[in-house]
Enzyme design. Structure first.
Site, PDB file in Angstrom:
ATOM      1  N   HIS A  35      34.880  14.631  -1.786  1.00  8.70           N
ATOM      2  CA  HIS A  35      36.208  14.646  -1.992  1.00  8.70           C
ATOM      3  C   HIS A  35      37.726  14.993  -0.945  1.00  8.70           C
ATOM      4  CE1 HIS A  35      39.767  15.978  -4.860  1.00  8.70           C
ATOM      5  NE2 HIS A  35      38.992  17.242  -4.724  1.00  8.70           N
TER       6      HIS A  35
ATOM      7  N   ASP B 182      32.952  11.423  -5.114  1.00 10.81           N
ATOM      8  CA  ASP B 182      33.435  12.324  -5.416  1.00 10.81           C
ATOM      9  C   ASP B 182      32.261  12.921  -6.335  1.00 10.81           C
ATOM     10  OD1 ASP B 182      35.460  14.988  -6.150  1.00 10.81           O
ATOM     11  OD2 ASP B 182      37.268  13.349  -4.947  1.00 10.81           O
TER      12      ASP B 182
ATOM     13  N   SER C  72      44.079  15.888  -4.749  1.00  7.53           N
ATOM     14  CA  SER C  72      43.617  16.265  -6.323  1.00  7.53           C
ATOM     15  C   SER C  72      44.365  16.883  -7.831  1.00  7.53           C
ATOM     16  CB  SER C  72      42.491  17.172  -5.317  1.00  7.53           C
ATOM     17  OG  SER C  72      41.760  18.123  -6.580  1.00  7.53           O
TER      18      SER C  72
END
Length: 220
Positions: free
Chosen positions: A195, A168, A110
């Site tokens: 995610h 996601d 991320s």
């Protein structure tokens, strides 16, 4: 020389997501570490910036971030006029590579993947602070801040594996694919999940194939 000649597992500096920490990221990458056992070792690093406030605050282990798009906040899609904190994070990564190394590559998740991509750009330009050979970027994205635009001006010539979650909801798959296109010959691995860092059999196979490029003596 590195892992290739020494026959040791690869060592990856692992950069967590926004609102995470070294400890939280270790807890969330247990399946990946197991999948890579004997081939690669993950060494997590905590980001230098504390994220103010938040319902998941833990006194011993407060949430952290690599940079902010606004005062004490971060949104991946925000075109931040004055992003704050990136230089301190680059310095922290450089220090970890120097003091806790040797490292062969980076693994970022991320916001940590967005930071790792910036490190790759600097490495590809010959920045001596970042002696890494490759990066695995999970749920990554390119920073929208105009001040960071120069990192993406030319294609980034460093081997990368981009892991994209089709479901996601935090970093939408198109953002991760867009980041992949900033690299020369990226490897893109899609998974049906959201995610997180996937480590089921299909992903394990791709991770090991990619890492095998940097550690060919293993698995024979």
């Amino acid at each position: 020389a590195g892992a290739m000649s020494e026959g040791r597992p690869l060592r990856l500096l692992a950069l967590h997501g926004y609102r995470q920490s070294e400890r939280r990221f270790r807890q969330r990458t247990g399946a990946l570490r197991k999948a890579l056992r004997g081939r690669a070792e993950l060494v997590a690093l905590s980001a230098p910036h504390l994220v103010p406030g938040g319902e998941d605050d833990d006194g011993d282990d407060p949430p952290r971030g690599w940079w902010f798009s606004g005062p004490g906040t971060f949104e991946a899609g925000e075109v931040a006029a004055e992003p704050l904190g990136l230089e301190e994070s680059l310095t922290a990564v450089a220090a970890a590579l120097a003091e806790r190394g040797p490292f062969d590559g980076l693994l970022g998740f991320s916001q940590g993947a967005a930071l790792a991509a910036i490190v790759c750009a600097l490495r590809a330009r010959g920045d001596p602070r970042f002696p890494v050979a490759f990066a695995v970027l999970v749920a990554g994205f390119a920073s929208r801040a105009p001040a960071h635009g120069h990192f993406y001006r030319e294609p980034i010539a460093l081997p990368t594996l981009h892991v994209v979650g089709d479901a996601d909801a935090v970093i939408a798959a198109p953002l991760s694919r867009e980041l992949a296109r900033r690299f020369v010959e990226p490897v893109v691995l899609s998974h049906p999940g959201g995610h997180f860092v996937p480590a089921a059999a299909p992903q394990k196979k791709v991770y090991l194939e990619f890492l095998g490029r940097f550690c060919p003596a293993q698995g024979r």
